[in-house]
Design an enzyme around this catalytic site. Structure first.
Site, mmCIF file in Angstrom:
data_model
loop_
_atom_site.group_PDB
_atom_site.id
_atom_site.type_symbol
_atom_site.label_atom_id
_atom_site.label_comp_id
_atom_site.label_asym_id
_atom_site.label_seq_id
_atom_site.Cartn_x
_atom_site.Cartn_y
_atom_site.Cartn_z
ATOM 1 N N ASN A 86 22.459 -53.364 -30.986
ATOM 2 C CA ASN A 86 21.512 -52.330 -31.425
ATOM 3 C C ASN A 86 21.697 -52.165 -32.932
ATOM 4 O O ASN A 86 22.530 -51.388 -33.380
ATOM 5 C CB ASN A 86 21.797 -51.013 -30.696
ATOM 6 C CG ASN A 86 21.593 -51.147 -29.203
ATOM 7 O OD1 ASN A 86 20.578 -51.661 -28.745
ATOM 8 N ND2 ASN A 86 22.586 -50.709 -28.419
ATOM 9 N N GLU B 246 15.173 -51.498 -24.865
ATOM 10 C CA GLU B 246 15.757 -50.166 -25.037
ATOM 11 C C GLU B 246 15.480 -49.603 -26.430
ATOM 12 O O GLU B 246 16.388 -49.150 -27.130
ATOM 13 C CB GLU B 246 17.264 -50.216 -24.743
ATOM 14 C CG GLU B 246 17.552 -50.717 -23.336
ATOM 15 C CD GLU B 246 19.028 -50.679 -22.937
ATOM 16 O OE1 GLU B 246 19.893 -50.858 -23.809
ATOM 17 O OE2 GLU B 246 19.289 -50.471 -21.747
ATOM 18 N N ASP C 296 22.411 -54.642 -14.871
ATOM 19 C CA ASP C 296 23.214 -54.344 -16.052
ATOM 20 C C ASP C 296 24.697 -54.229 -15.705
ATOM 21 O O ASP C 296 25.229 -53.132 -15.646
ATOM 22 C CB ASP C 296 22.720 -53.037 -16.687
ATOM 23 C CG ASP C 296 23.273 -52.826 -18.086
ATOM 24 O OD1 ASP C 296 23.887 -53.762 -18.622
ATOM 25 O OD2 ASP C 296 23.085 -51.732 -18.635
ATOM 26 N N GLU D 104 32.264 -51.021 -18.966
ATOM 27 C CA GLU D 104 31.295 -49.918 -19.017
ATOM 28 C C GLU D 104 31.042 -49.291 -17.649
ATOM 29 O O GLU D 104 31.130 -48.085 -17.487
ATOM 30 C CB GLU D 104 29.979 -50.420 -19.617
ATOM 31 C CG GLU D 104 28.884 -49.365 -19.587
ATOM 32 C CD GLU D 104 27.569 -49.830 -20.207
ATOM 33 O OE1 GLU D 104 27.499 -50.967 -20.719
ATOM 34 O OE2 GLU D 104 26.609 -49.043 -20.167
HETATM 35 C C1 GCU Z 1 23.514 -51.302 -21.464
HETATM 36 C C2 GCU Z 1 24.406 -50.403 -22.243
HETATM 37 C C3 GCU Z 1 23.918 -50.216 -23.639
HETATM 38 C C4 GCU Z 1 23.660 -51.557 -24.298
HETATM 39 C C5 GCU Z 1 22.771 -52.395 -23.425
HETATM 40 C C6 GCU Z 1 22.616 -53.828 -23.914
HETATM 41 O O1 GCU Z 1 22.289 -50.693 -21.216
HETATM 42 O O2 GCU Z 1 24.525 -49.175 -21.596
HETATM 43 O O3 GCU Z 1 24.890 -49.490 -24.331
HETATM 44 O O4 GCU Z 1 23.092 -51.398 -25.533
HETATM 45 O O5 GCU Z 1 23.312 -52.490 -22.142
HETATM 46 O O6 GCU Z 1 23.197 -54.706 -23.303
HETATM 47 O O7 GCU Z 1 21.906 -54.076 -24.872
#
Ligand code: GCU
Length: 663
Positions: free
Chosen positions: A187, A271, A350, A378
């Site tokens: 991100n 996302e 995920d 996670e």
């Molecule tokens: C999951 C995770 C996020 C991460 C995302 C990804 O959703 O909770 O924190 O950014 O995976 O793999 O991009």
């Protein structure tokens, strides 16, 4: 009880035996001026003193036996591979490149640490996968997304940090065969977008140099909207001529400064991250544009397939997040350029404790692909609960996709054996941080170690890897080693038993993802539902439901589509099942849920008492730190057990046959 310097992880170099020679090093076809070769020699020098009490000298010492580590360049050895063989006059190491020398030296040290004498060392090996990568989700402010082991050692206050820890990190990674590292979060926002500007080039050069000395290429995550965010443009449409020429200039500037950069990892249209969809373009349009721009420099673009609608209406039972990756990427198979790799998470959702293997793996037959797994725990206990993940990774690698008559496993596909492609491999999301022990829980280091070893040699078993890790890290007596090894090997199933049942996943506390919240995501926008009502639970992903099961090749599609043939550990992932359904064990579904949760919690207590039973064999500080984690794990397991059981008792009204307390 040996001492364990946990800051050195598995490169602890406990005394293995008392040697009585002195070593010299002979190079044939390699130069000691090569940074990788020189680091390899340096490691050997440091380690043999500790491991067997022998020195490396250049002067012949007549009082002791003279031994030679003879490093020879042998073109017959595959890239990054090695052949090592010990004998009465020392050890011969053959390799065809510097990485092979480095891996060969680490293999020698590993074998001695694991109980062989120097003259017994013997192995011929070369990597199963061309790319063996770690993906860090580190942010420029020093925080780590999904970090449970302290803050970043790459970034602090929007600056890049290098130092002794960086070097140690690179050593650890090299020792397990890692050859690529992405340093920043997928991100990419704020300051991270500027990693490709001269604000950071000098420090990146330093970092890259440290990595290169250990045979590791530096990679970065890239912001697809860079032309807008740092270029001041109005668009980042991948087919816009001005956007393309902006990227051409930018990438030239980057490679002028960082000629050895491996390339970029991109999370687009996912996302909230920007991507080609905004402009009505495909994922291939986006990936290929960047691929073409970076190709003249030998760089690669690793494009993630984690693309799905994260603003779903929970009332909508037709949209299925599990389908998304395949739906977005399968039709474009063959359209991706040669230096583009699609990086695919092991499952379609995920990183849950149990998911089917993503149908994209092997579903694509004309595209470079790479497997992404998560070593950062996670959803698997935040490095508080013990959860050795190598058995899970093995299951994924061994899965027969049926994409070809033979060589059809995920391991075959991503290594390039199925399609004969040159680019592919494995990547793990990790969160090693600035905690003294690097991984939060001391025992979680087994996953970091294990991923590297497995990506180098996918034939290793979960047990072999566990034993290697224990021997190098703790060097326990056999009985204690067996106990710890057994704890690791059963931990994943224990975690599974007390958390979400039979492949349905989730039921976690939203956002943080530790601890139970059965309906936490049930009425949310994330597409992660269990659909439990008073009669049953599970998502119908068959041909009568969302049709997800049909994304597999017919052999698997058929198996998954029928609740009678569907592997039971995945039953609720594929089917909506009544609580009264009889499982192969003869138990009803509801009774299975109760039993497995009682069992899982009890087994978690068993893990804690196993740990207590080896107390006298492990260093006190290690014992205490790990015990603290087990105390927390027991609270967590109890909470999961009681919340899940109470939830289903209240929904179904069916009591536990064994009359145990449910609330
Ligand atoms: C999951 C995770 C996020 C991460 C995302 C990804 O959703 O909770 O924190 O950014 O995976 O793999 O991009």
């Amino acid at each position: 009880m040996g001492t364990t310097d946990w800051t050195q992880l598995w490169l602890n170099y406990h005394r293995a035996y008392e040697g009585e020679g002195t070593w010299n090093i002979a190079l044939e076809g390699f130069e000691s001026s090569d940074a990788v070769v020189s680091n390899a020699i340096c490691e050997f020098k440091k380690a043999v003193v500790l491991l067997i009490g022998e020195q490396v000298t250049n002067t012949a010492d007549s009082s002791s036996r003279s031994l030679t580590l003879k490093i020879t360049n042998d073109a017959e050895i595959p890239a990054e591979g090695y052949a090592i063989e010990g004998g009465s006059d020392g050890i011969a190491l053959k390799a065809s490149d510097a990485n092979g020398v480095l891996y060969g030296v680490f293999a020698i040290l590993r074998q001695i640490s694991c109980g062989r004498r120097a003259d017994e060392v013997k192995e011929t090996a070369s990597p199963s996968n061309p790319l063996r990568m770690m993906n860090h989700w580190d942010n420029m402010d020093g925080s780590i997304e999904r970090g449970y082991s302290g803050e970043s050692f790459f970034f602090e206050n929007e600056e890049i940090v290098t130092g002794a820890r960086t070097r140690d990190y690179a050593r650890f990674m090299a020792s397990i065969g890692i050859n690529g590292v992405v340093i920043n979060n997928v991100n990419v926002k704020g300051a991270a977008s500027y990693l490709i500007t001269d604000r950071y080039f000098d420090k990146l050069k330093e970092l890259s140099k440290i990595f290169e000395g250990y045979g590791i290429k530096l990679y970065m995550s890239l912001n697809f909207a860079s032309p807008i965010e740092i270029g001041g443009m109005e668009t980042c449409d991948p087919l816009d001529k001005e956007v393309i020429s902006w990227w051409e200039k930018k990438i030239k500037e980057v490679y002028d400064n960082l000629p050895n950069l491996g390339g970029f990892l991109v999370k687009a249209d996912s996302e909230g991250r920007p991507g080609p969809f905004t402009y009505g373009r495909t994922q291939a349009d986006g990936a290929n544009m960047l691929g073409d721009v970076i190709a003249p420099y030998g760089g690669i673009i690793i494009w993630r397939c984690f693309v799905y609608n994260c603003t779903q209406d929970w009332r909508d039972t037709k949209t299925d997040r599990a389908r998304a990756g395949y739906d977005y990427f399968k039709d474009l198979d063959g359209a991706y350029h040669g230096n583009v790799i699609l990086q695919i998470k092991n499952g379609p959702m995920d990183f849950q404790i149990r998911e089917p293997v993503s149908p994209l793996l092997g579903g694509l037959t004309k595209t470079n692909q790479m497997l992404e797994v998560q070593v950062a725990q996670e959803y698997t206990g935040h490095q508080i609960d013990l959860c050795y993940l190598i058995p899970l990774f093995k299951e994924v690698l061994d899965f027969h996709t049926h994409c070809a008559q033979e060589k059809d496993t995920v391991a075959d596909v991503v290594s390039g054996r199925t399609m004969g492609n040159r680019l592919g491999g494995m990547a793990a999301v990790i969160n090693t941080g600035n905690d003294m022990n690097w991984t939060g829980d001391d025992l979680a280091a087994a996953n970091t170690y294990g991923f590297g070893r497995l990506s180098f040699n996918t034939d290793l078993t979960a047990e072999e890897i566990a034993r290697e890790w224990i021997r190098q890290t703790l060097s326990l007596p056999q009985k204690e080693e067996d106990i710890l090894c057994n704890m690791l090997l059963k931990s994943r199933e224990i975690y599974e038993r007390y958390t979400s049942p039979l492949g349905i996943g989730w039921m976690v506390t939203p956002n943080g993802h530790y601890g139970p919240s059965v309906d936490g995501y049930e009425y949310s926008r994330w597409g992660t539902y269990h659909r439990a009502d008073h009669l049953g639970i599970g998502v119908d992903r068959t041909d009568k439901g969302t049709g997800y099961a049909q994304q597999y090749y017919p052999e698997n599609a058929k198996l998954y589509n029928d609740p009678k043939t569907c592997p039971e550990e995945l039953l609720l992932f594929f089917h909506h099942i009544p609580y009264t359904w009889e499982l192969k064990s003869g138990k009803t579904l509801i009774q299975h849920i109760y039993d497995s949760h009682f069992q899982g919690e009890e087994e978690a207590r068993g893990l804690a008492s196993d740990w207590e039973s080896i107390k006298s064999a492990v260093p006190e500080d290690v014992y205490a730190r790990v015990k603290e984690r087990f105390d927390l794990q027991l609270d967590n397991a109890r909470e999961w057990r009681d919340q899940v059981n109470s939830y289903f008792f209240r929904k179904s009204g069916i009591p536990d046959e064994k009359g145990r307390t449910i609330y």
